[in-house]
Design a protein around this motif. Sequence first.
Motif, short mmCIF file in Angstrom:
data_model
loop_
_atom_site.label_atom_id
_atom_site.label_comp_id
_atom_site.label_asym_id
_atom_site.label_seq_id
_atom_site.Cartn_x
_atom_site.Cartn_y
_atom_site.Cartn_z
N ALA A 1 1.54 20.67 23.54
CA ALA A 1 2.28 20.79 25.05
C ALA A 1 1.35 19.00 25.29
O ALA A 1 2.18 18.52 26.11
N ARG A 2 0.34 19.13 24.94
CA ARG A 2 -0.08 17.71 24.97
C ARG A 2 0.38 17.06 24.09
O ARG A 2 0.35 16.65 23.30
N GLU B 1 6.93 22.23 29.74
CA GLU B 1 8.53 23.42 29.13
C GLU B 1 8.16 22.77 28.30
O GLU B 1 9.55 23.50 27.68
N LEU B 2 8.22 21.93 26.89
CA LEU B 2 8.46 21.37 25.73
C LEU B 2 8.42 22.47 24.98
O LEU B 2 9.84 22.72 24.17
N PHE B 3 7.99 23.89 24.90
CA PHE B 3 7.67 24.59 24.07
C PHE B 3 9.26 25.49 23.70
O PHE B 3 9.78 26.10 23.12
N ARG C 1 5.67 30.37 15.04
CA ARG C 1 5.37 29.68 15.97
C ARG C 1 4.89 30.18 17.24
O ARG C 1 3.71 31.02 17.68
N VAL C 2 3.69 28.40 17.77
CA VAL C 2 2.04 29.08 18.19
C VAL C 2 2.80 27.62 19.31
O VAL C 2 2.91 26.24 19.12
N ALA C 3 2.18 28.12 20.25
CA ALA C 3 1.82 27.08 21.51
C ALA C 3 0.73 26.77 21.50
O ALA C 3 -0.05 27.57 21.83
N GLU C 4 0.48 25.23 21.92
CA GLU C 4 -1.00 24.15 22.20
C GLU C 4 -0.78 23.98 23.36
O GLU C 4 -0.15 23.22 23.43
N SER C 5 -1.92 24.15 23.62
CA SER C 5 -2.77 23.99 24.33
C SER C 5 -2.56 23.67 26.11
O SER C 5 -1.64 24.36 25.93
N ALA C 6 -3.68 23.38 26.85
CA ALA C 6 -3.48 23.80 28.00
C ALA C 6 -2.94 25.35 28.43
O ALA C 6 -2.32 25.25 29.50
N VAL C 7 -3.59 26.15 27.44
CA VAL C 7 -2.86 27.71 27.83
C VAL C 7 -4.43 28.12 28.63
O VAL C 7 -5.64 28.77 28.44
N LEU C 8 -4.74 28.43 30.16
CA LEU C 8 -5.30 28.37 31.05
C LEU C 8 -5.19 29.01 31.61
O LEU C 8 -6.62 30.24 31.95
#
Length: 256
Positions: free
Chosen positions: A186-187, A197-199, A212-219
């Motif tokens: 995401a970054r 929203e990119l993912f 599929r891996v979603a990366e970054s800013a998972v808070l």
Amino acid sequence: MLEELLAGSLDDARARMERRPLRQVEADALARPAALDALEALAPAERIRVIAEVKRASPSRGELAEIAEPQSLAAQYEAGGASAVSVLTEERRFKGSLDDLEAVRKAVSIPVLRKDFIGDEYQVLEARAAGADLVLLIVAALPQDRLERLYELIRQLGMTPLVEAHSADEVARAVDLGSELIGVNARDLRTFELDRELFGRVADQIPAGVIRVAESAVLDVADVQRYREAGADAVLVGEALVTGDPIATLGSFLSV
Ligand SMILES: O=P(O)(O)OC[C@@H](O)[C@@H](O)c1c[nH]c2ccccc12
């Protein structure tokens, strides 16, 4: 910024190579027990999987946490249910090291990712010599021929490449490689801007069977839920784990 980060990591690797020549690192890499099967550890499951990151600092977020013993943090990650551990080994801006990775490798029995700005073969050999099972390749940092060469070397050494993209075009390049594990960051590593929203926009471009891996800013849990609904098999989480209670945070993420 991405160019600077890559140049810094390559300079540091060249300095290490003065002390430990490529042939020696290659021998150490080949002498290691086989890498763990990361595709199996991260295979799509009923629950989302978490790749938990050992991260002290970053150029976009500054200092995050004092981590005196990366191995204890990683052991907590494993106890908390993480499927793999990511270790930042970039020294200048993320304050990591290959020593961190070696210490983590000894402490856990789940796969370990070398997270750095990888641009040459020496860095890949070093990763295996330190015990890495996975190596990050950032599409935006590499021309396609170099990406292909490094991808093949990672596989030849029995490791798994995690190919990171930050646009539809980069996802297409990752898919062209035949990548079985694709991360969408995401970054933007050039501007450090976030695009949460990119993912969701590019997930459908990733073929069935590819993890599929979603990366970054998972808070928080809501971020995990959103990525799960958008088709993520796994999330890669650093900040939320190093700044909070890792076991409790992992527990809440894994309950999604
Ligand atoms: O701390 P966060 O926002 O949870 O992010 C973790 C991870 O995605 C991030 O560290 C990262 C993703 N891709 C990278 C490439 C280089 C350095 C760091 C990264």
